[in-house]
Write a protein that holds these residues in place. Structure first.
Motif, PDB file in Angstrom:
ATOM      1  N   SER A  14       0.833  -1.200   0.000  1.00  0.00           N
ATOM      2  CA  SER A  14       0.000   0.000   0.000  1.00  0.00           C
ATOM      3  C   SER A  14       0.868   1.251   0.000  1.00  0.00           C
ATOM      4  N   SER A  15       0.585   2.174  -0.915  1.00  0.00           N
ATOM      5  CA  SER A  15       1.318   3.442  -0.911  1.00  0.00           C
ATOM      6  C   SER A  15       0.970   4.249   0.340  1.00  0.00           C
ATOM      7  N   THR A  16      -0.234   4.044   0.861  1.00  0.00           N
ATOM      8  CA  THR A  16      -0.624   4.727   2.096  1.00  0.00           C
ATOM      9  C   THR A  16       0.240   4.259   3.258  1.00  0.00           C
ATOM     10  N   ARG A  17       0.443   2.956   3.363  1.00  0.00           N
ATOM     11  CA  ARG A  17       1.305   2.423   4.429  1.00  0.00           C
ATOM     12  C   ARG A  17       2.759   2.845   4.210  1.00  0.00           C
ATOM     13  N   LEU A  18       3.188   2.898   2.957  1.00  0.00           N
ATOM     14  CA  LEU A  18       4.557   3.330   2.666  1.00  0.00           C
ATOM     15  C   LEU A  18       4.780   4.761   3.143  1.00  0.00           C
ATOM     16  N   LEU A  19       3.831   5.651   2.857  1.00  0.00           N
ATOM     17  CA  LEU A  19       3.958   7.035   3.316  1.00  0.00           C
ATOM     18  C   LEU A  19       3.929   7.097   4.837  1.00  0.00           C
ATOM     19  N   ALA A  20       3.062   6.305   5.460  1.00  0.00           N
ATOM     20  CA  ALA A  20       2.991   6.277   6.922  1.00  0.00           C
ATOM     21  C   ALA A  20       4.323   5.843   7.523  1.00  0.00           C
ATOM     22  N   ASP A  21       4.944   4.813   6.950  1.00  0.00           N
ATOM     23  CA  ASP A  21       6.221   4.324   7.473  1.00  0.00           C
ATOM     24  C   ASP A  21       7.326   5.363   7.318  1.00  0.00           C
ATOM     25  N   ARG A  22       7.338   6.067   6.196  1.00  0.00           N
ATOM     26  CA  ARG A  22       8.374   7.088   5.983  1.00  0.00           C
ATOM     27  C   ARG A  22       8.196   8.257   6.945  1.00  0.00           C
ATOM     28  N   LEU A  23       6.975   8.647   7.193  1.00  0.00           N
ATOM     29  CA  LEU A  23       6.718   9.724   8.155  1.00  0.00           C
ATOM     30  C   LEU A  23       7.122   9.304   9.565  1.00  0.00           C
ATOM     31  N   ALA A  24       6.798   8.069   9.941  1.00  0.00           N
ATOM     32  CA  ALA A  24       7.144   7.578  11.273  1.00  0.00           C
ATOM     33  C   ALA A  24       8.654   7.513  11.457  1.00  0.00           C
ATOM     34  N   LEU A  73       0.275  11.312  17.029  1.00  0.00           N
ATOM     35  CA  LEU A  73      -0.341  10.471  16.013  1.00  0.00           C
ATOM     36  C   LEU A  73       0.110  10.884  14.618  1.00  0.00           C
ATOM     37  N   ILE A  74       0.247   9.869  13.761  1.00  0.00           N
ATOM     38  CA  ILE A  74       0.378  10.084  12.318  1.00  0.00           C
ATOM     39  C   ILE A  74      -0.807   9.366  11.680  1.00  0.00           C
ATOM     40  N   VAL A  75      -1.628  10.086  10.934  1.00  0.00           N
ATOM     41  CA  VAL A  75      -2.815   9.476  10.324  1.00  0.00           C
ATOM     42  C   VAL A  75      -2.722   9.651   8.808  1.00  0.00           C
ATOM     43  N   VAL A  76      -2.902   8.553   8.079  1.00  0.00           N
ATOM     44  CA  VAL A  76      -2.751   8.573   6.621  1.00  0.00           C
ATOM     45  C   VAL A  76      -3.925   7.839   5.992  1.00  0.00           C
ATOM     46  N   ILE A 107      -1.225  14.936   9.691  1.00  0.00           N
ATOM     47  CA  ILE A 107      -2.181  14.407   8.720  1.00  0.00           C
ATOM     48  C   ILE A 107      -1.504  14.221   7.371  1.00  0.00           C
ATOM     49  N   ALA A 108      -1.865  13.127   6.682  1.00  0.00           N
ATOM     50  CA  ALA A 108      -1.275  12.828   5.378  1.00  0.00           C
ATOM     51  C   ALA A 108      -2.268  12.030   4.547  1.00  0.00           C
ATOM     52  N   ALA A 109      -2.068  12.050   3.234  1.00  0.00           N
ATOM     53  CA  ALA A 109      -2.974  11.332   2.338  1.00  0.00           C
ATOM     54  C   ALA A 109      -2.230  10.937   1.074  1.00  0.00           C
ATOM     55  N   THR A 110      -2.761   9.921   0.385  1.00  0.00           N
ATOM     56  CA  THR A 110      -2.217   9.485  -0.893  1.00  0.00           C
ATOM     57  C   THR A 110      -3.334   9.460  -1.923  1.00  0.00           C
ATOM     58  N   GLY A 111      -2.959   9.625  -3.184  1.00  0.00           N
ATOM     59  CA  GLY A 111      -3.960   9.610  -4.249  1.00  0.00           C
ATOM     60  C   GLY A 111      -3.309   9.413  -5.599  1.00  0.00           C
ATOM     61  N   GLY A 112      -4.143   9.182  -6.595  1.00  0.00           N
ATOM     62  CA  GLY A 112      -3.618   8.941  -7.935  1.00  0.00           C
ATOM     63  C   GLY A 112      -3.272  10.199  -8.690  1.00  0.00           C
ATOM     64  N   VAL A 136      -0.301  19.529  13.155  1.00  0.00           N
ATOM     65  CA  VAL A 136       0.940  20.223  12.797  1.00  0.00           C
ATOM     66  C   VAL A 136       0.714  21.039  11.530  1.00  0.00           C
ATOM     67  N   PRO A 137       1.421  22.153  11.375  1.00  0.00           N
ATOM     68  CA  PRO A 137       1.181  23.042  10.231  1.00  0.00           C
ATOM     69  C   PRO A 137       1.379  22.385   8.868  1.00  0.00           C
ATOM     70  N   THR A 138       2.408  21.536   8.744  1.00  0.00           N
ATOM     71  CA  THR A 138       2.697  20.921   7.450  1.00  0.00           C
ATOM     72  C   THR A 138       1.988  19.581   7.322  1.00  0.00           C
ATOM     73  N   ALA A 139       1.148  19.456   6.282  1.00  0.00           N
ATOM     74  CA  ALA A 139       0.504  18.188   5.954  1.00  0.00           C
ATOM     75  C   ALA A 139       1.190  17.629   4.703  1.00  0.00           C
ATOM     76  N   VAL A 140       1.088  16.321   4.510  1.00  0.00           N
ATOM     77  CA  VAL A 140       1.818  15.687   3.402  1.00  0.00           C
ATOM     78  C   VAL A 140       0.845  14.924   2.511  1.00  0.00           C
ATOM     79  N   TYR A 141       0.865  15.270   1.223  1.00  0.00           N
ATOM     80  CA  TYR A 141       0.082  14.548   0.218  1.00  0.00           C
ATOM     81  C   TYR A 141       1.045  13.943  -0.797  1.00  0.00           C
ATOM     82  N   ALA A 142       0.838  12.684  -1.129  1.00  0.00           N
ATOM     83  CA  ALA A 142       1.705  12.005  -2.101  1.00  0.00           C
ATOM     84  C   ALA A 142       0.846  11.439  -3.216  1.00  0.00           C
TER      85      ALA A 142
END
Length: 249
Positions: A14-24, A73-76, A107-112, A136-142
């Motif tokens: 999952s790209s969502t889990r990949l982003l979560a792991d990198r943030l953690a 918390l990190i939520v993706v 907060i973070a999210a993934t999309g196509g 936190v001020p910076t959110a991450v979208y991939a």
């Protein structure tokens, strides 16, 4: 400290889990936190049952307890129909409304497509503001094209650094408060009388309420709150941005 990662990815891998792991990984680099991952895919059935009967299963109960006990918390979530996924929202629907009040959340999210990047601001940030979390001020979208492209790693590091700073600062404040509780009452500074002025005319001299500092005439308000005297025993209103900057390594 305890950092909990909530991932709403459905596929494996999952790209969502990949982003979560990198943030953690980036956040842990700035703290001594241990990481626990909650995969919502594995809890989908128990979440549905909880919504209908009001009782969490054993695995869901453990996940809810982990989120409640977390220091950060990190939520993706993946983007579904221009918003967070139903599974993601359902998990926070069954969470107690006060469970994450005051907790730092990244907060973070993934999309196509990069066209969905505003989901962070129009969906996720309002959700966690409603839950009274400290987002936190910076959110991450991939988006799909962001993986391996320039810029994503920098956004991850910046957001993770902000989360680590908040977690460290709040943990230190909690430790200081715990120590102060056992140290007995803190002596107050002497309180003097203050004068209330209107323009150049003195309206009169009144006693200053206990525990307050006289307000200087002509002081500039900050967000509607009058600035207080920066004298001995006084307090100074410090904007949140300066407080956050002071917590950074």
């Amino acid at each position: 400290m305890r950092l909990v990662v909530v991932s709403a990815g459905l596929s494996v891998p999952s790209s969502t889990r990949l982003l979560a792991d990198r943030l953690a990984a980036a956040a842990v680099g700035g703290t001594a936190a241990r990481v626990e991952v909650v995969e919502l895919r594995d809890l989908a059935v128990e979440i549905a049952h909880n919504l209908t009967n009001g009782f969490p299963g054993r695995a869901l109960g453990s996940a809810l307890d982990a989120v409640t006990a977390a220091d950060g918390l990190i939520v993706v979530t993946p983007v579904f129909s221009a918003s967070y996924s139903g599974l993601f929202k359902s998990f926070f629907d069954v969470l107690d409304k006060d469970a994450i009040a005051g907790k730092p959340v990244l907060i973070a999210a993934t999309g196509g497509s990069s066209r969905h990047s505003l989901v962070l601001e129009h969906a996720l940030r309002p959700l966690f503001a409603h839950l009274r979390a400290v987002v936190v001020p910076t959110a991450v979208y991939a988006a799909s094209e962001d993986w391996g492209a320039e810029g994503l790693a920098e956004r991850i590091d910046r957001a993770a650094g902000e989360l680590a700073a908040l977690m460290t600062g709040l943990s230190a404040a909690a430790d200081a408060a715990t120590g102060a509780v056992g140290a007995g009452p803190v002596p107050r500074a002497p309180v003097t009388t203050g004068t209330v002025t209107t323009g150049s005319a003195t309206a009169g001299t009144v006693p200053a309420p206990a525990g307050t500092v006289p307000v200087q005439a002509g002081a500039t308000p900050v967000h509607g709150v009058p600035a207080r005297a920066a004298s001995a025993g006084g307090f100074e209103v410090v904007p949140f941005e300066q407080q956050l900057a002071a917590l950074r390594p």
